[in-house]
Write a protein that holds these residues in place. Structure first.
Motif, PDB file in Angstrom:
ATOM      1  N   VAL A 165      38.121 -53.765-111.500  1.00  0.00           N
ATOM      2  CA  VAL A 165      39.432 -53.897-110.882  1.00  0.00           C
ATOM      3  C   VAL A 165      39.246 -54.559-109.524  1.00  0.00           C
ATOM      4  N   ALA A 166      40.018 -55.582-109.254  1.00  0.00           N
ATOM      5  CA  ALA A 166      39.997 -56.229-107.947  1.00  0.00           C
ATOM      6  C   ALA A 166      40.843 -55.408-106.984  1.00  0.00           C
ATOM      7  N   ILE A 167      40.348 -55.249-105.760  1.00  0.00           N
ATOM      8  CA  ILE A 167      41.040 -54.370-104.814  1.00  0.00           C
ATOM      9  C   ILE A 167      40.896 -54.904-103.395  1.00  0.00           C
ATOM     10  N   GLY A 168      41.872 -54.556-102.580  1.00  0.00           N
ATOM     11  CA  GLY A 168      41.766 -54.853-101.150  1.00  0.00           C
ATOM     12  C   GLY A 168      42.719 -55.918-100.676  1.00  0.00           C
ATOM     13  N   GLY A 169      43.827 -55.527-100.061  1.00  0.00           N
ATOM     14  CA  GLY A 169      44.756 -56.470 -99.477  1.00  0.00           C
ATOM     15  C   GLY A 169      45.513 -57.320-100.476  1.00  0.00           C
ATOM     16  N   ILE A 170      45.555 -56.893-101.734  1.00  0.00           N
ATOM     17  CA  ILE A 170      46.216 -57.696-102.767  1.00  0.00           C
ATOM     18  C   ILE A 170      47.717 -57.426-102.746  1.00  0.00           C
ATOM     19  N   LYS A 171      48.492 -58.500-102.657  1.00  0.00           N
ATOM     20  CA  LYS A 171      49.948 -58.429-102.560  1.00  0.00           C
ATOM     21  C   LYS A 171      50.570 -59.392-103.579  1.00  0.00           C
ATOM     22  N   GLU A 172      51.884 -59.289-103.695  1.00  0.00           N
ATOM     23  CA  GLU A 172      52.591 -60.202-104.583  1.00  0.00           C
ATOM     24  C   GLU A 172      52.319 -61.656-104.226  1.00  0.00           C
ATOM     25  N   HIS A 173      52.235 -61.981-102.941  1.00  0.00           N
ATOM     26  CA  HIS A 173      52.111 -63.379-102.527  1.00  0.00           C
ATOM     27  C   HIS A 173      50.717 -63.965-102.745  1.00  0.00           C
ATOM     28  N   ASN A 174      49.682 -63.099-102.926  1.00  0.00           N
ATOM     29  CA  ASN A 174      48.335 -63.653-103.111  1.00  0.00           C
ATOM     30  C   ASN A 174      47.685 -63.246-104.433  1.00  0.00           C
ATOM     31  N   ILE A 175      48.384 -62.482-105.257  1.00  0.00           N
ATOM     32  CA  ILE A 175      47.746 -61.950-106.466  1.00  0.00           C
ATOM     33  C   ILE A 175      47.465 -63.046-107.501  1.00  0.00           C
ATOM     34  N   ALA A 176      48.270 -64.110-107.511  1.00  0.00           N
ATOM     35  CA  ALA A 176      47.995 -65.204-108.455  1.00  0.00           C
ATOM     36  C   ALA A 176      46.653 -65.852-108.167  1.00  0.00           C
ATOM     37  N   GLU A 177      46.290 -65.902-106.897  1.00  0.00           N
ATOM     38  CA  GLU A 177      44.984 -66.444-106.512  1.00  0.00           C
ATOM     39  C   GLU A 177      43.854 -65.594-107.076  1.00  0.00           C
ATOM     40  N   VAL A 178      44.081 -64.289-107.142  1.00  0.00           N
ATOM     41  CA  VAL A 178      43.076 -63.355-107.660  1.00  0.00           C
ATOM     42  C   VAL A 178      42.970 -63.473-109.178  1.00  0.00           C
ATOM     43  N   THR A 179      44.091 -63.499-109.860  1.00  0.00           N
ATOM     44  CA  THR A 179      44.038 -63.614-111.321  1.00  0.00           C
ATOM     45  C   THR A 179      43.537 -64.995-111.749  1.00  0.00           C
ATOM     46  N   ARG A 180      43.798 -65.988-110.944  1.00  0.00           N
ATOM     47  CA  ARG A 180      43.301 -67.338-111.248  1.00  0.00           C
ATOM     48  C   ARG A 180      41.779 -67.365-111.251  1.00  0.00           C
ATOM     49  N   ALA A 195      57.211 -50.289-101.290  1.00  0.00           N
ATOM     50  CA  ALA A 195      58.344 -51.161-101.622  1.00  0.00           C
ATOM     51  C   ALA A 195      59.639 -50.350-101.664  1.00  0.00           C
ATOM     52  N   PRO A 196      60.756 -50.925-101.230  1.00  0.00           N
ATOM     53  CA  PRO A 196      62.035 -50.209-101.324  1.00  0.00           C
ATOM     54  C   PRO A 196      62.364 -49.794-102.755  1.00  0.00           C
ATOM     55  N   ASP A 197      62.067 -50.673-103.710  1.00  0.00           N
ATOM     56  CA  ASP A 197      62.283 -50.377-105.126  1.00  0.00           C
ATOM     57  C   ASP A 197      60.968 -50.621-105.857  1.00  0.00           C
ATOM     58  N   ILE A 198      60.293 -49.555-106.231  1.00  0.00           N
ATOM     59  CA  ILE A 198      58.967 -49.671-106.829  1.00  0.00           C
ATOM     60  C   ILE A 198      59.021 -50.410-108.167  1.00  0.00           C
ATOM     61  N   ALA A 199      60.018 -50.122-108.994  1.00  0.00           N
ATOM     62  CA  ALA A 199      60.111 -50.780-110.305  1.00  0.00           C
ATOM     63  C   ALA A 199      60.300 -52.286-110.144  1.00  0.00           C
ATOM     64  N   ASP A 200      61.148 -52.691-109.212  1.00  0.00           N
ATOM     65  CA  ASP A 200      61.349 -54.120-108.977  1.00  0.00           C
ATOM     66  C   ASP A 200      60.055 -54.782-108.515  1.00  0.00           C
ATOM     67  N   LYS A 201      59.318 -54.084-107.659  1.00  0.00           N
ATOM     68  CA  LYS A 201      58.069 -54.657-107.142  1.00  0.00           C
ATOM     69  C   LYS A 201      57.027 -54.767-108.252  1.00  0.00           C
ATOM     70  N   VAL A 202      56.932 -53.783-109.126  1.00  0.00           N
ATOM     71  CA  VAL A 202      55.994 -53.871-110.249  1.00  0.00           C
ATOM     72  C   VAL A 202      56.316 -55.083-111.109  1.00  0.00           C
ATOM     73  N   ARG A 203      57.587 -55.307-111.381  1.00  0.00           N
ATOM     74  CA  ARG A 203      57.982 -56.471-112.182  1.00  0.00           C
ATOM     75  C   ARG A 203      57.617 -57.774-111.473  1.00  0.00           C
ATOM     76  N   ALA A 204      57.847 -57.824-110.174  1.00  0.00           N
ATOM     77  CA  ALA A 204      57.535 -59.037-109.412  1.00  0.00           C
ATOM     78  C   ALA A 204      56.040 -59.301-109.357  1.00  0.00           C
ATOM     79  N   VAL A 205      55.260 -58.248-109.197  1.00  0.00           N
ATOM     80  CA  VAL A 205      53.805 -58.391-109.162  1.00  0.00           C
ATOM     81  C   VAL A 205      53.285 -58.883-110.504  1.00  0.00           C
TER      82      VAL A 205
END
Length: 213
Positions: A165-180, A195-205
């Motif tokens: 599992v990749a870990i450390g500072g991973i966010k929606e805005h940089n996670i594509a770089e990690v999966t790439r 996140a204000p809405d956890i379900a929405d954030k999971v979908r976005a991630v």
């Protein structure tokens, strides 16, 4: 009970009440599990042991109902008491072979690694999966080492057959770089529970992860 390893699912979520906008551990867990998260780690560094035990009993029940894997950070004793699916330990915690002696052959043991040498040692020690990171700088964990960057992740993808599992500072805005770079499972803390809405954030991630594939 669910033996689900990184690589068999995409998001590895961790609790952290300090970052959860006032949500209890149970509220964090319910929201994450309802959003389809299948690996949940209990990581509450500042809770008293008795509180941790009761919270973990609750999370054990919730994860079992959801068919999700329940991992406890560091505390092998609590993992044994609540029959968690496994534990995650760091380089300065109990060695993997000793944890295995306590937990037995069927439980999951994850080990944080920060270098090729540590990754190879984790394989030799019998870890079930490794944490690879911190990929980016993170403030969610105290006494964390400097970011190892994407180069170590690429080395693991090319050289280690163990789930990771990749870990450390991973966010929606940089996670594509990690999966790439080859990561199929990423750990997130503040990005989800903060996140204000956890379900929405999971979908976005998840959508962002797919962009890197």
């Amino acid at each position: 009970m669910a033996r689900i390893l990184p690589g068999q699912t995409d998001i590895y979520a961790l609790t952290d009440s300090r970052l959860a906008l006032g949500r209890s551990v149970e509220e964090q867990a319910r929201a994450l599990l309802d959003a389809g998260v299948k690996i949940l780690q209990y990581r509450e560094k500042h809770a008293h042991a008795g509180v941790m035990l009761e919270e973990c009993r609750t999370l054990r029940r919730l994860t079992a109902q959801a068919g999700a894997c329940f991992i406890i950070d560091d505390h092998v004793d609590i993992a044994m008491l609540v029959d968690a699916d496994g534990v995650h330990v760091g380089q300065d915690d109990l060695p993997v072979p000793e944890v295995r002696r306590l937990l037995g052959p069927d439980k999951i043991i994850g080990l944080s690694t920060h270098s090729p040498e540590q990754a190879k040692a984790a394989v030799a020690a019998g870890a079930d999966y490794i944490g690879v990171g911190p990929i980016f700088a993170t403030q969610t964990k105290e006494d964390v080492c400097a970011p190892v960057g994407l180069s170590y992740l690429e080395w693991v993808v090319a050289n280690i057959r163990l789930p990771f599992v990749a870990i450390g500072g991973i966010k929606e805005h940089n996670i594509a770089e990690v999966t790439r770079r080859g990561a199929t499972c990423c750990a997130l803390v503040s990005e989800l529970v903060g996140a204000p809405d956890i379900a929405d954030k999971v979908r976005a991630v998840r959508a962002a992860m797919r962009e890197g594939n």
